[in-house]
Design a protein around this motif. Structure first.
Motif, PDB file in Angstrom:
ATOM      1  N   THR A  78       0.839  -1.206   0.000  1.00 48.27           N
ATOM      2  CA  THR A  78       0.000   0.000   0.000  1.00 48.27           C
ATOM      3  C   THR A  78       0.870   1.250   0.000  1.00 48.27           C
ATOM      4  N   PRO A  79       1.378   1.651  -1.154  1.00 49.90           N
ATOM      5  CA  PRO A  79       2.184   2.875  -1.237  1.00 49.90           C
ATOM      6  C   PRO A  79       1.383   4.096  -0.768  1.00 49.90           C
ATOM      7  N   LYS A  80       2.086   5.159  -0.489  1.00 48.49           N
ATOM      8  CA  LYS A  80       1.464   6.375   0.043  1.00 48.49           C
ATOM      9  C   LYS A  80       0.456   6.971  -0.934  1.00 48.49           C
ATOM     10  N   TYR A  81       0.783   6.943  -2.229  1.00 42.32           N
ATOM     11  CA  TYR A  81      -0.081   7.563  -3.239  1.00 42.32           C
ATOM     12  C   TYR A  81      -0.554   6.534  -4.260  1.00 42.32           C
ATOM     13  N   GLU A  82      -1.768   6.747  -4.748  1.00 43.50           N
ATOM     14  CA  GLU A  82      -2.292   5.975  -5.864  1.00 43.50           C
ATOM     15  C   GLU A  82      -2.300   6.866  -7.097  1.00 43.50           C
ATOM     16  N   ILE A  83      -1.559   6.463  -8.117  1.00 45.07           N
ATOM     17  CA  ILE A  83      -1.446   7.254  -9.334  1.00 45.07           C
ATOM     18  C   ILE A  83      -2.478   6.779 -10.339  1.00 45.07           C
ATOM     19  N   LEU A  84      -3.311   7.711 -10.816  1.00 50.74           N
ATOM     20  CA  LEU A  84      -4.332   7.400 -11.797  1.00 50.74           C
ATOM     21  C   LEU A  84      -3.969   8.038 -13.133  1.00 50.74           C
ATOM     22  N   GLU A  85      -4.689   7.674 -14.157  1.00 51.58           N
ATOM     23  CA  GLU A  85      -4.442   8.238 -15.484  1.00 51.58           C
ATOM     24  C   GLU A  85      -4.580   9.765 -15.440  1.00 51.58           C
ATOM     25  N   GLY A  86      -3.591  10.449 -15.984  1.00 49.30           N
ATOM     26  CA  GLY A  86      -3.623  11.904 -15.999  1.00 49.30           C
ATOM     27  C   GLY A  86      -2.866  12.550 -14.860  1.00 49.30           C
ATOM     28  N   ASP A  87      -2.559  11.789 -13.807  1.00 49.15           N
ATOM     29  CA  ASP A  87      -1.760  12.326 -12.702  1.00 49.15           C
ATOM     30  C   ASP A  87      -0.296  12.457 -13.142  1.00 49.15           C
ATOM     31  N   GLU A  88       0.468  13.282 -12.427  1.00 52.46           N
ATOM     32  CA  GLU A  88       1.848  13.531 -12.820  1.00 52.46           C
ATOM     33  C   GLU A  88       2.776  13.485 -11.612  1.00 52.46           C
ATOM     34  N   VAL A  89       4.020  13.087 -11.878  1.00 54.43           N
ATOM     35  CA  VAL A  89       5.079  13.069 -10.876  1.00 54.43           C
ATOM     36  C   VAL A  89       6.222  13.924 -11.406  1.00 54.43           C
ATOM     37  N   TRP A  90       6.727  14.821 -10.564  1.00 48.81           N
ATOM     38  CA  TRP A  90       7.811  15.720 -10.971  1.00 48.81           C
ATOM     39  C   TRP A  90       8.948  15.684  -9.959  1.00 48.81           C
ATOM     40  N   PHE A  91      10.167  15.761 -10.486  1.00 47.46           N
ATOM     41  CA  PHE A  91      11.369  15.872  -9.661  1.00 47.46           C
ATOM     42  C   PHE A  91      11.986  17.241  -9.928  1.00 47.46           C
ATOM     43  N   VAL A  92      12.013  18.081  -8.899  1.00 48.19           N
ATOM     44  CA  VAL A  92      12.559  19.439  -9.025  1.00 48.19           C
ATOM     45  C   VAL A  92      13.975  19.423  -8.471  1.00 48.19           C
ATOM     46  N   ILE A  93      14.954  19.596  -9.368  1.00 48.63           N
ATOM     47  CA  ILE A  93      16.359  19.447  -8.974  1.00 48.63           C
ATOM     48  C   ILE A  93      17.198  20.606  -9.494  1.00 48.63           C
ATOM     49  N   ASP A  94      18.301  20.843  -8.800  1.00 49.46           N
ATOM     50  CA  ASP A  94      19.323  21.772  -9.271  1.00 49.46           C
ATOM     51  C   ASP A  94      20.346  20.992 -10.087  1.00 49.46           C
ATOM     52  N   THR A  95      21.142  21.713 -10.871  1.00 50.33           N
ATOM     53  CA  THR A  95      22.189  21.055 -11.639  1.00 50.33           C
ATOM     54  C   THR A  95      23.330  20.630 -10.723  1.00 50.33           C
ATOM     55  N   ASP A  96      23.806  21.560  -9.873  1.00 46.96           N
ATOM     56  CA  ASP A  96      24.859  21.262  -8.906  1.00 46.96           C
ATOM     57  C   ASP A  96      25.964  20.422  -9.541  1.00 46.96           C
ATOM     58  N   SER A  97      26.414  19.403  -8.829  1.00 45.10           N
ATOM     59  CA  SER A  97      27.481  18.542  -9.343  1.00 45.10           C
ATOM     60  C   SER A  97      27.011  17.098  -9.413  1.00 45.10           C
ATOM     61  N   TRP A  98      25.736  16.898  -9.763  1.00 44.50           N
ATOM     62  CA  TRP A  98      25.177  15.552  -9.773  1.00 44.50           C
ATOM     63  C   TRP A  98      25.669  14.722 -10.952  1.00 44.50           C
ATOM     64  N   GLY A  99      26.156  15.385 -12.000  1.00 42.22           N
ATOM     65  CA  GLY A  99      26.714  14.655 -13.131  1.00 42.22           C
ATOM     66  C   GLY A  99      25.735  13.658 -13.719  1.00 42.22           C
ATOM     67  N   GLY A 100      26.209  12.399 -13.881  1.00 40.16           N
ATOM     68  CA  GLY A 100      25.412  11.372 -14.523  1.00 40.16           C
ATOM     69  C   GLY A 100      24.171  10.967 -13.760  1.00 40.16           C
ATOM     70  N   LYS A 101      24.046  11.345 -12.488  1.00 41.28           N
ATOM     71  CA  LYS A 101      22.861  10.982 -11.716  1.00 41.28           C
ATOM     72  C   LYS A 101      21.597  11.625 -12.292  1.00 41.28           C
ATOM     73  N   ILE A 102      21.752  12.806 -12.891  1.00 47.76           N
ATOM     74  CA  ILE A 102      20.591  13.461 -13.502  1.00 47.76           C
ATOM     75  C   ILE A 102      20.149  12.680 -14.730  1.00 47.76           C
ATOM     76  N   ASP A 103      21.097  12.231 -15.538  1.00 47.66           N
ATOM     77  CA  ASP A 103      20.751  11.417 -16.709  1.00 47.66           C
ATOM     78  C   ASP A 103      20.072  10.121 -16.294  1.00 47.66           C
ATOM     79  N   GLU A 104      20.536   9.521 -15.206  1.00 53.69           N
ATOM     80  CA  GLU A 104      19.920   8.290 -14.710  1.00 53.69           C
ATOM     81  C   GLU A 104      18.479   8.544 -14.277  1.00 53.69           C
ATOM     82  N   LEU A 105      18.258   9.676 -13.620  1.00 53.99           N
ATOM     83  CA  LEU A 105      16.907  10.034 -13.199  1.00 53.99           C
ATOM     84  C   LEU A 105      16.001  10.206 -14.416  1.00 53.99           C
TER      85      LEU A 105
END
Length: 216
Positions: A78-105
């Motif tokens: 039972t995850p915290k959220y139930e995602i239905l059609e039309g719902d969206e998930v966003w990751f708000v990130i800075d560039t910083d020095s994450w390098g390849g981790k952003i591409d992986e995301l």
């Protein structure tokens, strides 16, 4: 002149409201900003997930948190959220020095429907700046700390999340006009937060624009 207090009566989202979940790298600024738009319209349900004190705030850490909260598994029925059609998930990130981790995301988001990345280069303050001004170069603008100083110098009293988010339409236009990216590598002074904002702004625009006409 914009009022300092909230301009909108709170409304509960309807059962059919669009759900947008925002996973933030920053602990306060992003959280305060996006919460400004919570409970403005019954058509949208905004859920902001800032990191807890000891959370991993890297793109990898945010992805792990989202996976745990959104995707059922044998150990998590039972995850915290139930995602239905039309719902969206966003990751708000800075560039910083994450390098390849952003591409992986980004690659992981491509594997899910309506999972998206809103990256700012170098930091979220780029997005906040566009609420007031079009693009302007300054010395060493590739450094996040310098953007924070620059924003406070340009905006009297600094960005105030109690009132300044109401200028989101200006920010969307300014950020979109400046945006240049190739192979997911964006120029310094660019931000994808306008894409996230475009996903919910139409649902709150009537109240935002009405308040601007009344109180500006």
């Amino acid at each position: 002149m914009l009022l300092k207090s909230r301009l909108f009566e709170r409304v509960e989202p309807s059962r059919n409201a669009k759900l947008i979940i925002i996973y933030c790298e920053g602990k306060k600024r992003e959280d305060h900003y996006f919460n400004y738009f919570s409970e403005i319209s019954s058509q949208i349900r905004l859920e902001i997930e800032p990191p807890a004190h000891h959370d991993d705030t890297s793109p990898t850490g945010l992805l792990a948190k989202a996976t745990n909260q959104l995707i059922p598994s044998r150990d998590n029925l039972t995850p915290k959220y139930e995602i239905l059609e039309g719902d969206e998930v966003w990751f708000v990130i800075d560039t910083d020095s994450w390098g390849g981790k952003i591409d992986e995301l980004r690659k992981c988001c491509d594997e899910h429907i309506n999972w998206n990345v809103a990256q700012s280069n170098p930091c979220f303050e780029v997005w906040l700046y566009y609420h007031f001004y079009e693009f302007e170069e300054f010395d060493k603008m590739d450094i996040s700390k310098n953007w924070k100083i620059f924003l406070n110098d340009k905006v009297a009293g600094g960005f105030d999340s109690r009132k300044h988010p109401i200028l989101i339409s200006t920010a969307i236009n300014n950020a979109k006009n400046k945006f240049i990216a190739e192979n997911n590598q964006m120029n310094i002074g660019c931000t994808e937060v306008f894409k996230l904002s475009n996903s919910f702004y139409p649902l709150v625009s009537n109240k935002i624009e009405g308040a601007l006409e009344t109180y500006s």
